[in-house]
Write a protein that holds these residues in place. Structure first.
Motif, PDB file in Angstrom:
ATOM      1  N   TRP A 348       0.879  -1.166   0.090  1.00 47.05           N
ATOM      2  CA  TRP A 348       0.102  -0.119   0.144  1.00 47.05           C
ATOM      3  C   TRP A 348       0.786   1.274   0.064  1.00 47.05           C
ATOM      4  O   TRP A 348       1.054   2.103   1.048  1.00 47.05           O
ATOM      5  CB  TRP A 348      -0.871  -0.118   1.518  1.00 47.05           C
ATOM      6  CG  TRP A 348      -1.679  -1.277   1.283  1.00 47.05           C
ATOM      7  CD1 TRP A 348      -1.378  -2.423   1.466  1.00 47.05           C
ATOM      8  CD2 TRP A 348      -3.144  -1.072   0.752  1.00 47.05           C
ATOM      9  NE1 TRP A 348      -2.856  -3.133   1.707  1.00 47.05           N
ATOM     10  CE2 TRP A 348      -3.491  -2.527   1.023  1.00 47.05           C
ATOM     11  CE3 TRP A 348      -4.049  -0.119   0.483  1.00 47.05           C
ATOM     12  CZ2 TRP A 348      -5.063  -2.865   0.491  1.00 47.05           C
ATOM     13  CZ3 TRP A 348      -5.254  -0.521   0.030  1.00 47.05           C
ATOM     14  CH2 TRP A 348      -5.763  -1.959   0.174  1.00 47.05           C
ATOM     15  N   GLY A 350       0.369   4.258  -0.837  1.00 50.26           N
ATOM     16  CA  GLY A 350      -0.230   5.286  -0.435  1.00 50.26           C
ATOM     17  C   GLY A 350      -0.896   5.229   0.921  1.00 50.26           C
ATOM     18  O   GLY A 350      -1.655   6.242   1.231  1.00 50.26           O
ATOM     19  N   GLU A 362       3.976   4.490   4.952  1.00 44.89           N
ATOM     20  CA  GLU A 362       3.186   5.572   4.755  1.00 44.89           C
ATOM     21  C   GLU A 362       1.989   5.782   5.658  1.00 44.89           C
ATOM     22  O   GLU A 362       1.691   4.627   6.409  1.00 44.89           O
ATOM     23  CB  GLU A 362       2.793   5.360   3.235  1.00 44.89           C
ATOM     24  CG  GLU A 362       3.416   6.444   2.421  1.00 44.89           C
ATOM     25  CD  GLU A 362       3.091   7.963   2.724  1.00 44.89           C
ATOM     26  OE1 GLU A 362       2.184   8.279   3.547  1.00 44.89           O
ATOM     27  OE2 GLU A 362       3.488   8.812   1.989  1.00 44.89           O
ATOM     28  N   ARG A 368      -7.628   8.518   0.583  1.00 37.81           N
ATOM     29  CA  ARG A 368      -7.499   8.779  -0.978  1.00 37.81           C
ATOM     30  C   ARG A 368      -6.707  10.080  -1.001  1.00 37.81           C
ATOM     31  O   ARG A 368      -6.996  11.006  -0.495  1.00 37.81           O
ATOM     32  CB  ARG A 368      -8.922   9.097  -1.573  1.00 37.81           C
ATOM     33  CG  ARG A 368      -8.483   9.420  -3.036  1.00 37.81           C
ATOM     34  CD  ARG A 368      -9.884   9.275  -3.837  1.00 37.81           C
ATOM     35  NE  ARG A 368     -10.257   9.388  -5.114  1.00 37.81           N
ATOM     36  CZ  ARG A 368      -9.712  10.473  -5.864  1.00 37.81           C
ATOM     37  NH1 ARG A 368      -9.918  11.646  -5.323  1.00 37.81           N
ATOM     38  NH2 ARG A 368      -9.691  10.403  -6.966  1.00 37.81           N
ATOM     39  N   LYS A 369      -5.391  10.036  -1.351  1.00 33.03           N
ATOM     40  CA  LYS A 369      -4.317  10.856  -1.196  1.00 33.03           C
ATOM     41  C   LYS A 369      -4.185  11.395  -2.756  1.00 33.03           C
ATOM     42  O   LYS A 369      -4.426  10.823  -3.768  1.00 33.03           O
ATOM     43  CB  LYS A 369      -2.972  10.298  -1.036  1.00 33.03           C
ATOM     44  CG  LYS A 369      -2.949  10.064   0.646  1.00 33.03           C
ATOM     45  CD  LYS A 369      -1.593   9.314   1.044  1.00 33.03           C
ATOM     46  CE  LYS A 369      -1.524   9.189   2.614  1.00 33.03           C
ATOM     47  NZ  LYS A 369      -2.005   8.150   2.864  1.00 33.03           N
ATOM     48  N   VAL A 371      -1.608  12.640  -5.209  1.00 32.99           N
ATOM     49  CA  VAL A 371      -0.224  12.180  -5.668  1.00 32.99           C
ATOM     50  C   VAL A 371       0.530  12.874  -6.862  1.00 32.99           C
ATOM     51  O   VAL A 371      -0.398  12.789  -8.016  1.00 32.99           O
ATOM     52  CB  VAL A 371      -0.214  10.763  -5.650  1.00 32.99           C
ATOM     53  CG1 VAL A 371       1.335  10.117  -6.038  1.00 32.99           C
ATOM     54  CG2 VAL A 371      -0.647  10.052  -4.601  1.00 32.99           C
ATOM     55  N   LEU A 392      -0.912   2.849  -6.954  1.00 34.53           N
ATOM     56  CA  LEU A 392      -1.384   3.892  -6.628  1.00 34.53           C
ATOM     57  C   LEU A 392      -2.963   4.083  -7.325  1.00 34.53           C
ATOM     58  O   LEU A 392      -3.718   4.606  -6.503  1.00 34.53           O
ATOM     59  CB  LEU A 392      -0.842   5.042  -6.691  1.00 34.53           C
ATOM     60  CG  LEU A 392       0.737   5.223  -5.625  1.00 34.53           C
ATOM     61  CD1 LEU A 392       1.607   6.157  -6.330  1.00 34.53           C
ATOM     62  CD2 LEU A 392       0.397   5.487  -4.318  1.00 34.53           C
ATOM     63  N   HIS A 397      -6.161   6.456  -5.348  1.00 31.17           N
ATOM     64  CA  HIS A 397      -5.581   7.599  -5.376  1.00 31.17           C
ATOM     65  C   HIS A 397      -5.623   8.315  -6.485  1.00 31.17           C
ATOM     66  O   HIS A 397      -5.933   8.045  -7.569  1.00 31.17           O
ATOM     67  CB  HIS A 397      -4.117   7.560  -4.682  1.00 31.17           C
ATOM     68  CG  HIS A 397      -3.900   6.705  -3.408  1.00 31.17           C
ATOM     69  ND1 HIS A 397      -4.222   7.274  -2.450  1.00 31.17           N
ATOM     70  CD2 HIS A 397      -3.452   5.597  -3.310  1.00 31.17           C
ATOM     71  CE1 HIS A 397      -4.095   6.237  -1.383  1.00 31.17           C
ATOM     72  NE2 HIS A 397      -3.564   5.161  -2.058  1.00 31.17           N
ATOM     73  N   VAL A 399      -3.962  10.278  -8.862  1.00 27.43           N
ATOM     74  CA  VAL A 399      -2.607  10.299  -9.350  1.00 27.43           C
ATOM     75  C   VAL A 399      -2.355  11.408 -10.532  1.00 27.43           C
ATOM     76  O   VAL A 399      -3.098  11.146 -11.521  1.00 27.43           O
ATOM     77  CB  VAL A 399      -2.075   8.778  -9.765  1.00 27.43           C
ATOM     78  CG1 VAL A 399      -0.803   8.864 -10.159  1.00 27.43           C
ATOM     79  CG2 VAL A 399      -2.175   7.831  -8.567  1.00 27.43           C
ATOM     80  N   GLN A 517       1.529  13.072  -1.593  1.00 25.20           N
ATOM     81  CA  GLN A 517       2.706  12.507  -1.693  1.00 25.20           C
ATOM     82  C   GLN A 517       3.236  13.055  -3.094  1.00 25.20           C
ATOM     83  O   GLN A 517       2.482  13.420  -4.316  1.00 25.20           O
ATOM     84  CB  GLN A 517       2.419  10.801  -2.145  1.00 25.20           C
ATOM     85  CG  GLN A 517       2.376  10.106  -0.984  1.00 25.20           C
ATOM     86  CD  GLN A 517       2.145   8.617  -1.419  1.00 25.20           C
ATOM     87  OE1 GLN A 517       1.939   8.308  -2.258  1.00 25.20           O
ATOM     88  NE2 GLN A 517       2.609   7.769  -0.443  1.00 25.20           N
TER      89      GLN A 517
END
Length: 643
Positions: A348, A350, A362, A368-369, A371, A392, A397, A399, A517
């Motif tokens: 993972w 993320g 991390e 939910r980031k 990135v 990712l 996420h 991205v 990130q």
């Protein structure tokens, strides 16, 4: 310390760098964190020598080198001339070498290089500049070389010789087999030397096979010698030169016989020296967590054992008794190191939502980031971290992919011609335009910079290949950003220095996305290469934006390029890949068709990028397995950057 070194200007600057004379080292050397700092100090020594000679009414005779290593030294000398009044009117220069055959006006010639980087910007009299002549006929070379040697002696010999080093151990173009007593002469270049130069010549086939070079004896006649070594690519040959036996197979080892030589290195170039790589073999260590991990992983490799099977005797037999005394027992240390390594592994990248992230690389939240994956060229993202990229996206996420440069110079003329001719044959409104582009490519002369239309076409080829790969990975087109950083867009191999214009473009993207990130290429193999410039631009952007509130939630992860991986003790996150993910990564790389099958910047490694990437990822997984961890098909590794 060897006799004569006490007079070196570098010695008084030594506190700025790192030097510790050990029983392993046979040449005085000093290392710095950055090559720019080191270059400024070398330039200062040269400037002091020029002024001292001028004050006594004598000429200052300099032996000069070419290549990427001395560029910053020359830039600093030019700055001192412009801003501090440093005059070169009393300076006489002799360059080490030149390709043969080679026209002086050719952008790959060392004659062109020296005027571009130094002579055109200072007040040195033209008659005082001496560079081997690559335009001579075969019959003219021997008498020229004899005259070159005689001229050096007639002006009193070299006061100072600046050197770089090639990966064959050559100084000048004195390749393996060169004799201690050799003088200026014609020489045949080693394949590795030519492969390293292939990028500058747009392909190995364009690199000359011969050169004129000063000899070993000529170099050793200099009163003072300073050799510059930058980047991880030079680390192994520098260790062999500094610590090995004198041998014609590594011509630079002859410098061990010179009593006033200093090697000036950056930390990456010094990384293989015993005092840096395995300091516990040299003396007492300050056992930091990083050094402890480095030592334990090294011991496993040395003994062929897993972490948990190391014994007290293993530590004692390999110079680590003081570490054992600090830890109490091998058992305690082994458990600590095993857990440390195990906690770097995660599926993972993320962060795993809702999980305890205390021992994970991390954060779990936000689930939910946002990135940003920065890719110096339009394929580094999938080559270097294609599996993590896939994870990712798959794990939900947001991205964003940011291609920092167009990568246009890496598209061959034949590839571009194919696209231009297809477009011309389509018979649309732009038919005439593409026919013109095709003609420009066909009529292109050697080393000619591409016209803007050709560059645009090559850039579009790489852009469309990138979109093919990102769509394959499931990234919406609006989350793919082509930054086309200005420093790169020169049309030639030589790039412009990074500027605030480059940083501003990165600033805008980061401030718009507000990422949790950031992934960036942390490849330090070539300190003057595009990857390093792109990384410096990101670092400068982070420095300028760090006061913004959203940056408190941003973590930066560095990945490596296709050639090298982080050392085991440097890895802070390792993302395993299944066999299916390895194949998916390969497919993503295949979208970059212009970079397959004999790519221009391949170097001496004939493997294609996808093969290099897979081999590297498999090797990382094998290293984890050898240390006693679970077995995976492949792994991608990352190191966190704290800004």
């Amino acid at each position: 310390m060897k006799p004569g070194l006490q007079d070196s200007a570098l010695i008084k600057y030594e506190p700025a760098g790192k030097f510790e004379e050990t029983r392993f080292e046979k040449i005085h050397n000093i290392s710095f964190e950055q090559s720019t700092e080191a270059s400024a100090i070398v330039a200062q020594e040269i400037a002091d020598l020029i002024r001292s000679k001028a004050a006594s009414g004598k000429p200052c005779v300099l032996g000069l080198a070419t290549g990427s290593s001395p560029i910053n030294v020359y830039a600093e000398l030019v700055r001192m001339h412009r801003e501090e009044g440093l005059s070169f009117k009393n300076v006489i220069t002799f360059n080490l070498d030149e390709y043969w055959p080679m026209e002086k006006s050719d952008v790959q010639s060392y004659h062109y290089f020296m005027h571009e980087h130094l002579f055109n910007h200072i007040d040195i009299p033209a008659e005082n500049v001496n560079i081997p002549d690559g335009t001579l006929s075969q019959e003219e070379i021997k008498p020229f070389c004899i005259a070159y040697e005689a001229k050096i002696k007639s002006v009193g010999g070299l006061d100072f010789q600046l050197l770089g080093i090639g990966r064959t151990g050559h100084i000048g173009f004195n390749e393996p087999g060169s004799h201690f007593n050799s003088g200026t002469r014609m020489i045949t270049l080693d394949y590795l030397t030519r492969a390293d130069a292939a990028g500058s010549f747009r392909g190995l086939s364009n690199v000359p096979k011969k050169a004129i070079t000063m000899g070993i004896n000529t170099v050793l006649s200099a009163k003072r010698i300073v050799l510059l070594g930058w980047g991880q690519n030079k680390a192994e040959i520098l260790k062999e030169t500094i610590e090995g036996e004198i041998s014609s197979t590594v011509p630079a080892t002859y410098l061990q016989e010179h009593d006033n030589t200093t090697f000036v290195l950056d930390d990456a170039a010094a990384s293989e020296l015993t005092r840096v790589k395995t300091p516990w073999l040299v003396g007492t260590c300050d056992w930091t967590k990083e050094l402890t991990a480095k030592a334990v992983f090294w011991l496993c490799e040395k003994t062929g054992k897993t972490i948990l099977s190391l014994t007290d005797k293993d530590y004692n037999d390999h110079g680590m008794s003081d570490l054992l005394a600090l830890q109490g027992s091998a058992y305690n240390l082994n458990i600590e190191m095993f857990n440390k390594l195990q906690h770097t592994i995660t599926g993972w990248p993320g962060g795993k939502p809702g999980a305890d992230d205390t021992k994970r690389p991390e954060r779990a939240e936000p689930a939910r980031k946002r990135v940003i994956i920065f890719s110096p060229h339009p394929d580094d993202d999938v080559i270097s971290m294609g599996g993590t990229f896939d994870r990712l996206v798959e794990q939900g996420h947001e991205v964003h992919i940011a291609y920092q440069t167009s990568g246009n110079i890496a598209v061959s003329d034949t590839e571009a011609l194919k696209f231009a001719e297809v477009a011309a044959l389509m018979g649309n409104n732009d038919c005439e335009r593409f026919s013109k582009i095709a003609e420009q490519i066909k009529n292109k002369q050697r080393n000619e910079v591409d016209p803007i239309e050709v560059r645009q076409l090559k850039g579009l080829i790489r852009r469309c290949e990138s979109l093919g790969a990102t769509r394959f990975e499931g990234v919406p087109d609006e989350q793919v950003h082509f930054l086309d950083l200005p420093f790169y867009e020169t049309g030639g191999i030589k790039k412009n220095p990074m500027s605030q214009d480059d940083v501003a473009i990165v600033n805008e993207l980061i401030s718009t996305v507000k990422p949790h990130q950031i992934y960036a290429a942390g490849d330090l193999a070539d300190p003057h290469g595009t990857h390093k410039v792109c990384l410096n631009i990101i670092f400068e952007s982070l420095a300028q934006l760090k006061s913004e509130a959203y940056m408190n939630d941003c973590w930066v992860w560095l990945y490596r390029g296709a050639w090298h991986e982080f050392e085991m003790h440097e890895i802070e996150m390792a993302v395993p890949m299944s066999p299916d993910q390895v194949l998916k990564k390969r497919q993503a790389i295949f979208y970059h068709q212009s970079q397959k099958d004999g790519v221009m910047f391949q170097g001496e490694d004939l493997r294609e990028f996808w093969v290099r990437a897979e081999d590297r990822n498999k090797e990382t997984a094998q290293k984890y397995r050898a240390l006693g961890l679970a077995e995976y098909a492949a792994m991608e590794a990352f190191m966190r950057y704290h800004f």
